[in-house]
Design an enzyme around this catalytic site. Structure first.
Site, short mmCIF file in Angstrom:
data_model
loop_
_atom_site.label_atom_id
_atom_site.label_comp_id
_atom_site.label_asym_id
_atom_site.label_seq_id
_atom_site.Cartn_x
_atom_site.Cartn_y
_atom_site.Cartn_z
N CYS A 1 1.47 4.69 5.63
CA CYS A 1 0.01 4.75 5.73
C CYS A 1 -0.70 3.49 5.25
CB CYS A 1 -0.51 5.98 4.98
SG CYS A 1 -0.03 6.05 3.24
N HIS A 2 0.01 2.54 4.72
CA HIS A 2 -0.61 1.33 4.16
C HIS A 2 0.20 0.12 4.57
CE1 HIS A 2 -1.84 -1.57 0.98
NE2 HIS A 2 -2.98 -0.89 1.01
N PHE A 3 0.00 -0.45 5.63
CA PHE A 3 -0.90 -0.18 6.73
C PHE A 3 -0.08 0.13 7.97
CE2 PHE A 3 -2.99 -3.19 3.91
CZ PHE A 3 -4.21 -2.59 3.70
N VAL B 1 3.01 -2.31 3.64
CA VAL B 1 3.09 -3.01 2.36
C VAL B 1 2.77 -2.00 1.25
CG1 VAL B 1 0.68 -3.79 2.53
CG2 VAL B 1 2.28 -5.04 1.09
N PHE C 1 4.23 5.47 0.99
CA PHE C 1 3.08 4.57 1.19
C PHE C 1 3.26 3.61 2.35
CE2 PHE C 1 5.55 3.38 -2.61
CZ PHE C 1 6.13 2.20 -2.17
#
Length: 171
Positions: free
Chosen positions: A69-71, A76, A66
């Site tokens: 892709c976040h962010f 985070v 994650f």
């Protein structure tokens, strides 16, 4: 038979394959959605309400899926993954107690986010306090939970609700 009170990553992976509580019963999600590396304590006594508790952990490293892709440029862990982990653990508790059926998250009361999990963190700790277990046509657990990162509480959720269903056909 004595209940097991701690579970390793391999135990949790067995649960995700449906091997821990038996076919058709509570399962954890498979990686990457499995948000727990170990359960360090589970009991049907204790906790804030005297009805049971779980303590579980997730090891954090910058390579977790994650963060990419976040962010982009501001990595985070999505707060919803911490919330989902708490639902995962409430469902695990129902399976551990021997309640038959497949688990489904049914909602929660108030959820608060007041911190974040960054790739520089080391460990996330989940604390689940069982408020009530209802047994009948639907076996349901209601719990409060919190998420901490490196010892600092960052999320809380009240009234986490998970049920186990012997048939999910009409769910």
């Amino acid at each position: 038979m004595t209940k097991q009170h701690a579970f390793t990553r391999e135990d949790l992976l067995r649960c995700s394959r449906g091997e821990l509580f038996g076919p058709g019963n509570a399962q954890l999600p498979a990686p990457n959605m499995l948000m727990v590396d170990r359960i360090t304590h589970i009991s049907d006594e204790g906790g804030k309400f005297g009805k049971g508790e779980l303590v579980a952990e997730l090891d954090i490293n910058p390579d977790l899926w994650f963060f990419a892709c976040h962010f982009e440029g501001d990595p985070v862990m999505p707060g919803c993954l911490g919330l989902d982990a708490m639902w995962q653990l409430v469902g695990f508790y129902l399976g551990w107690q021997g309640n038959p059926g497949r688990g489904r998250a049914l909602g929660s009361g108030e959820v608060k986010f007041f911190g974040q999990v960054l790739p520089t963190a080391k460990k996330v700790t989940y604390n689940i306090h069982i408020k009530r277990v209802l047994k009948g046509k639907l076996n349901l657990a209601i719990a409060d939970g919190s998420v901490s990162v490196d010892g600092r509480e960052i999320y809380t959720a009240e009234g986490l609700r998970v049920g186990v269903f012997t048939s999910t056909e009409n769910f």
